[in-house]
Design a protein around this motif. Structure first.
Motif: not given
Length: 470
Positions: A360-365, A403-411, A431-432
């Motif tokens: 997941w896009d950890k750095d941006a978060y 941001f988190l809802g748009a992650q590729k593995q969000a679900s 992820v959330d």
């Protein structure tokens, strides 16, 4: 004949035992701890617990206590739990000073002498005995007297006898006698919110909820960081462990003597205030400030800690706890050190083909989170209005949801790095989740499973088996 039948029925149903309580002192520092008995108490009400599930098999808690028959060593009752001391010993202060905390163990009153064994997890997560106490229920020092009543018990949700339901107590603190109606309104609002979340809403019929509110001389609770001190009936205070948002009570005796007037398995302390704050300790209590804009989220999040021992999944906020040195596998069911992906504790819920660890896009978060923390510290240091903190948190929530809802593995259920106050080495299931952000999201699948397990422990009969129990 009818009289004889009535007598037979009456004698076939055993009366519920009273509630027995062991109050003790827990003293030590980061490297040693000691225990000493304070008092033995018979509480005013009968034991509210599930008689069909006296033994705790969930393997939760930093501590575990057992009640064993002295004559036969038969296990009568057990429960895992956490404690304020267990949190404090991980702080920097514990490396430099000793402190004493008052704690309690509650169980069905025995009819014969018992041995109470207190255990704690070692470095390998195995429970080891650290204290043992012989208890004779006929001892002359067992105190059956009742403390002063905190007032009338308020039924907020009734679905059956306490022994068959999960009993939750909403305990008010910092409410004056004139604010009793406000407490009832606040309590009912929190109860309504809880049952909008799964798995609570599906199992609402398995709960009773009660309210108690001892009258406070002054409105509100202590907030030492601003010079505000209150002697509220339950002793709740902000700034626990130096964290401005952390609300606890260190007056265990006042808390227990007040709560004893309700049948309870779990307690949520509802404090009368609007400053963001709350807390939750597994098997002890949860807390929330009733008038905070974020009270709905805080209540549910902290109840997750208290009810099922769920760990904090966030890691970018400041914490009073020191980083773990060895990153042992946590006992909490919603976080992992992922030392062996093939043995992932929630592998039964893992989404197919999901990589471990899960990207997941950890750095941006984290970059965004650092900006929020800087602005948050500035608001608190300048003691600016709570409305400014609310606006900051609202902007943060809106950004994170998108941001988190748009992650590729969000679900997906996987293993996302970042949890338990640490950016590296600990992983969360999705992820959330309620345990990760203030976002308008549900509990993740793993948390829902853990919560359901506790609902079953307190309200469900064990599965029948033809194999006799040992």
């Amino acid at each position: 004949m009818r009289v004889l039948l009535a007598l037979l029925l009456a004698t076939s149903v055993s009366a519920a035992p009273r509630t027995f309580r062991v109050d003790y002192f827990h003293t030590g520092n980061a490297s040693e701890e000691r225990f000493s008995l304070d008092r033995l108490v018979i509480e005013p009400l009968d034991w509210p617990g599930n008689p069909a599930r006296p033994v705790d098999e969930t393997n939760l808690g930093k501590y575990l206590f057992e009640v064993r028959d002295q004559a036969t060593n038969r296990l009568l009752y057990s429960r895992g739990f956490a404690s304020i001391y267990g949190e404090w010993e991980t702080t920097a202060e514990a490396k430099e000073a000793h402190r004493t905390f008052h704690e309690s163990l509650r169980f069905p009153a025995p009819s014969q002498p018992v041995q109470v064994l207190l255990k704690k997890r070692d470095a390998r997560n195995t429970f080891r005995e650290i204290w043992s106490l012989a208890v004779d229920p006929r001892d002359m020092f067992v105190d059956p007297s009742s403390p002063p009543s905190p007032g009338a018990l308020l039924p907020l949700l009734e679905n059956g006898p306490p022994s068959e339901k999960v009993d939750l107590l909403i305990l008010g603190d910092g409410y004056t006698a004139q604010e009793r109606a406000k407490f009832e309104k606040d309590a009912r609002r929190m109860v309504d919110i809880l049952f909008t979340f799964s798995p609570f809403k599906e199992h609402k019929a398995r709960f009773n909820v009660w309210g108690l509110v001892p009258a406070s001389a002054q409105s509100g609770i202590s907030r030492p960081s601003t010079g505000l001190h209150r002697r509220s009936p339950v002793g709740a205070t902000y700034d626990a462990f130096g964290s401005e948002r952390y609300v606890l009570t260190f007056d265990n005796e006042a808390f227990r003597d007040t709560a004893a007037f309700a049948p309870y398995d779990f307690v949520e302390i509802l404090v009368n205030g609007n400053t963001y704050g709350g807390g939750g300790i597994f098997g002890l209590y949860g807390t929330v400030a009733s008038d905070s804009l974020w009270a709905p989220y805080i209540f549910v999040h902290e109840f997750g800690h208290h009810f099922a021992g769920l760990a904090d999944e966030y890691y970018t906020s400041d914490s009073a706890y020191l980083p773990s040195e060895d990153r042992a596998e946590p006992w909490e069911k919603n976080v992992t050190a992922l030392k062996d992906p093939s043995q992932l504790k929630w592998k039964a819920l893992l989404s197919p083909s999901t990589p471990l660890p899960t990207p997941w896009d950890k750095d941006a978060y984290e970059a965004h989170a650092r900006q929020i923390q800087q602005r948050r510290k500035k608001i608190r240091s300048e003691q600016r209005p709570e409305s400014e903190m609310d606006a900051l948190f609202t902007a943060q929530r809106d950004w994170e949801e998108k941001f988190l809802g748009a992650q590729k593995q969000a679900s997906k259920v996987g293993a996302f790095e970042g949890a338990m106050y640490e950016a590296r080495g600990y992983y969360r299931p999705q992820v959330d989740c309620v345990m990760f952000t203030r976002d308008r999201v549900p509990f993740c699948a793993v948390c829902r499973h853990a919560l359901t397990e506790i609902i079953d422990l307190y309200s469900e009969k064990p599965v029948r088996s033809d194999v006799p129990a040992p």
